[in-house]
Design a protein around this motif. Sequence first.
Motif, mmCIF file in Angstrom:
data_model
loop_
_atom_site.group_PDB
_atom_site.id
_atom_site.type_symbol
_atom_site.label_atom_id
_atom_site.label_comp_id
_atom_site.label_asym_id
_atom_site.label_seq_id
_atom_site.Cartn_x
_atom_site.Cartn_y
_atom_site.Cartn_z
ATOM 1 N N LEU A 1 69.046 28.924 -11.396
ATOM 2 C CA LEU A 1 69.465 29.480 -12.686
ATOM 3 C C LEU A 1 70.591 30.496 -12.507
ATOM 4 C CD1 LEU A 1 69.077 29.663 -15.745
ATOM 5 C CD2 LEU A 1 67.265 31.356 -15.347
ATOM 6 N N LEU A 2 70.525 31.270 -11.439
ATOM 7 C CA LEU A 2 71.608 32.210 -11.159
ATOM 8 C C LEU A 2 72.920 31.476 -10.904
ATOM 9 C CD1 LEU A 2 69.637 34.667 -8.857
ATOM 10 C CD2 LEU A 2 70.456 35.152 -11.175
ATOM 11 N N LEU A 3 72.854 30.327 -10.221
ATOM 12 C CA LEU A 3 74.068 29.545 -9.991
ATOM 13 C C LEU A 3 74.654 29.020 -11.296
ATOM 14 C CD1 LEU A 3 73.134 27.481 -6.793
ATOM 15 C CD2 LEU A 3 74.599 29.494 -6.940
ATOM 16 N N VAL A 4 73.788 28.663 -12.239
ATOM 17 C CA VAL A 4 74.289 28.203 -13.543
ATOM 18 C C VAL A 4 75.097 29.311 -14.200
ATOM 19 C CG1 VAL A 4 73.648 27.396 -15.842
ATOM 20 C CG2 VAL A 4 72.374 26.578 -13.842
ATOM 21 N N TRP A 5 74.541 30.502 -14.258
ATOM 22 C CA TRP A 5 75.210 31.600 -14.951
ATOM 23 C C TRP A 5 76.434 32.108 -14.196
ATOM 24 C CZ3 TRP A 5 75.078 32.897 -19.756
ATOM 25 C CH2 TRP A 5 73.943 32.637 -20.518
ATOM 26 N N GLU A 6 76.347 32.173 -12.870
ATOM 27 C CA GLU A 6 77.418 32.825 -12.111
ATOM 28 C C GLU A 6 78.603 31.918 -11.826
ATOM 29 O OE1 GLU A 6 75.956 36.314 -9.500
ATOM 30 O OE2 GLU A 6 74.834 34.557 -8.835
ATOM 31 N N ILE A 7 78.363 30.624 -11.586
ATOM 32 C CA ILE A 7 79.489 29.742 -11.258
ATOM 33 C C ILE A 7 79.524 28.488 -12.118
ATOM 34 C CG2 ILE A 7 79.668 30.636 -8.908
ATOM 35 C CD1 ILE A 7 78.265 28.140 -7.908
ATOM 36 N N GLY A 8 78.675 28.412 -13.149
ATOM 37 C CA GLY A 8 78.784 27.338 -14.134
ATOM 38 C C GLY A 8 78.244 25.995 -13.705
ATOM 39 N N LYS A 9 77.395 25.936 -12.695
ATOM 40 C CA LYS A 9 76.855 24.640 -12.267
ATOM 41 C C LYS A 9 75.834 24.135 -13.275
ATOM 42 C CE LYS A 9 77.685 24.461 -7.370
ATOM 43 N NZ LYS A 9 77.207 23.998 -6.072
ATOM 44 N N PRO A 10 75.880 22.861 -13.640
ATOM 45 C CA PRO A 10 74.789 22.294 -14.435
ATOM 46 C C PRO A 10 73.485 22.371 -13.649
ATOM 47 C CG PRO A 10 76.702 20.843 -14.438
ATOM 48 C CD PRO A 10 76.958 21.897 -13.404
ATOM 49 N N TRP A 11 72.372 22.303 -14.364
ATOM 50 C CA TRP A 11 71.063 22.527 -13.756
ATOM 51 C C TRP A 11 70.801 21.588 -12.576
ATOM 52 C CZ3 TRP A 11 67.648 26.029 -13.075
ATOM 53 C CH2 TRP A 11 66.345 25.712 -12.704
ATOM 54 N N ARG A 12 71.044 20.307 -12.751
ATOM 55 C CA ARG A 12 70.781 19.361 -11.669
ATOM 56 C C ARG A 12 71.610 19.691 -10.436
ATOM 57 N NH1 ARG A 12 73.879 15.329 -10.315
ATOM 58 N NH2 ARG A 12 74.965 15.364 -12.335
ATOM 59 N N THR A 13 72.877 20.017 -10.630
ATOM 60 C CA THR A 13 73.766 20.327 -9.513
ATOM 61 C C THR A 13 73.365 21.630 -8.843
ATOM 62 O OG1 THR A 13 75.522 19.257 -10.792
ATOM 63 C CG2 THR A 13 76.195 20.500 -8.856
ATOM 64 N N ALA A 14 72.933 22.617 -9.647
ATOM 65 C CA ALA A 14 72.503 23.899 -9.090
ATOM 66 C C ALA A 14 71.253 23.730 -8.233
ATOM 67 C CB ALA A 14 72.255 24.896 -10.214
ATOM 68 N N CYS A 15 70.307 22.956 -8.724
ATOM 69 C CA CYS A 15 69.094 22.699 -7.936
ATOM 70 C C CYS A 15 69.431 21.984 -6.635
ATOM 71 C CB CYS A 15 68.102 21.875 -8.751
ATOM 72 S SG CYS A 15 67.336 22.769 -10.136
ATOM 73 N N ALA A 16 70.372 21.047 -6.702
ATOM 74 C CA ALA A 16 70.760 20.320 -5.499
ATOM 75 C C ALA A 16 71.389 21.248 -4.472
ATOM 76 C CB ALA A 16 71.730 19.190 -5.860
ATOM 77 N N ASP A 17 72.150 22.249 -4.919
ATOM 78 C CA ASP A 17 72.769 23.210 -4.009
ATOM 79 C C ASP A 17 71.696 23.976 -3.245
ATOM 80 O OD1 ASP A 17 74.650 24.713 -2.709
ATOM 81 O OD2 ASP A 17 75.144 25.977 -4.409
ATOM 82 N N VAL A 18 70.664 24.434 -3.962
ATOM 83 C CA VAL A 18 69.574 25.156 -3.313
ATOM 84 C C VAL A 18 68.813 24.235 -2.365
ATOM 85 C CG1 VAL A 18 67.447 26.469 -3.692
ATOM 86 C CG2 VAL A 18 69.373 26.722 -5.290
#
Length: 505
Positions: free
Chosen positions: A107-124
């Motif tokens: 969720l922090l990645l969504v807010w800070e760098i604009g990643k969609p949820w699926r992409t943010a989860c994949a990064d983690v």
Amino acid sequence: MLKPGTAWSDAYDRCRAAAPEAFHDDRVLNHWGGLWQRDGRPTPVFSPVDGTAIAGPPRLDRSGAARAVHAAVDEHGRWRHLPLSERRARVAAAVDSLQAHRELLALLLVWEIGKPWRTACADVDRCLDGVRWYLEEIEPMLAGRTPLPGPVSNIASWNYPMSVLMHAMLVQALAGNAVIAKTPTDGGLSCLTLATALAVREGLPLTLVSGGGAELSPVLVGARELGCVSFVGGRDAGAQVATSLAERTGLQDRRHVLEQEGLNCWGVWEYSGWELLTTQIRKSFDYGKQRCTAYPRFVVQRELFHDFLAAYLAAVRDLRYGHPLLVEAPDDPLPELDFGPLINAAKAKELAEQVEEAIAKGAVPLYRGPAVEGEAYFAPVALLDPPRSSPLFHAEPFGPVDTVVLVDTEAELLAAMNASNGALVATISCDAPETAERLAPEVRAFKVGINQPRSRGDRQELFGGLGASWRGAFIGGELLVRAVTQGPSGERLPGNFPGYTMLPP
């Protein structure tokens, strides 16, 4: 409506509950010397998602960064002598703690760098899965090797805070090094701070500081006590790091890993698999092409252009992009998007100006997607034959802008694919395997796919670049461990160095 529980205030409150030592009610802290430090000057930052004010980096000056580096040197002296079994246990505990906070990190990645949820989860997930692989494989990788004489200093871009930066930091620590990292200037502060807080609770020697690159680079690159400098970013900044190392007496042989951008190209020659290509083009827009391994340039055989264009338009007309946290009803899942905003409004404005300038000088607009409200949002664009004077001709746009160049001969195909003096990845789509295999070695990219894209890779997959896209040691798999450890006297690491280029076997 914003999905309940996903507001920035909700995310920050959860950070304060999870790591109150690192998140105060009014600011985020730096971490050095084994302590969370309320130093530095917080800078205002606004989310690319909707302009919400979010936590800004507590920027240190040069003297503050120097104190942090000296403290990391002391930590390194203690950590490097710990048995591997102890280091492995602590890193494993840190990974377990990060896993427990997976959704908050995303969720922090969504807010800070604009990643969609699926992409943010994949990064983690890529970060955690990758480090778990090293935990299993590390013992033979370290056979006959020792930690570096000083800490590893990391300066990385904002687009992959977890799967690139935090992943590297945890592996560097596992290999026996204390680790220093500068938070990316454009985003990722809170995500990296939470991850660091969870890791240092398990006893890992991580230093995390914020500040401007120009101000801190002399310390984070030039401090003589450092064992290695690892950089991920653009060519201009990477060249400055390389120049700094070359010009400083005694630092010419400093271990370094400088991953820089290149214009990754996709060549289409004597090809007919258009349905597959449509699927591949659609996937190439993941995270709005804000990736070092994105494909922004298609080099197409002229007589195939009509088929290529039909396949391309079928892909881009199906793209989904927009606000990554908006839902129609509270219980709806977060939207499945290909990409959200760009990293900031300034980048969106820059791309818009480059597109308009290219068209004014003769580029042909093949496609423009429907606009989305918001200063940092940018609809996909495709241009045919950008002028050579345009930045879009020779540089990576780092946004959803594709350029198409038509060619008539194999020689023209290769020349167009090698326009940027080296790239990280490339692909050739060709029906005849023997033709593709003959052309692939002539493309100046570290990885060349045949009828499929290439990526940075995970676990045992190696990664590097050719030409101006990479300087220093290659990484990935055992090469990442070799890059941050010492081997036999006179060892030559696979990499792209001033005196030699050596590809891994």
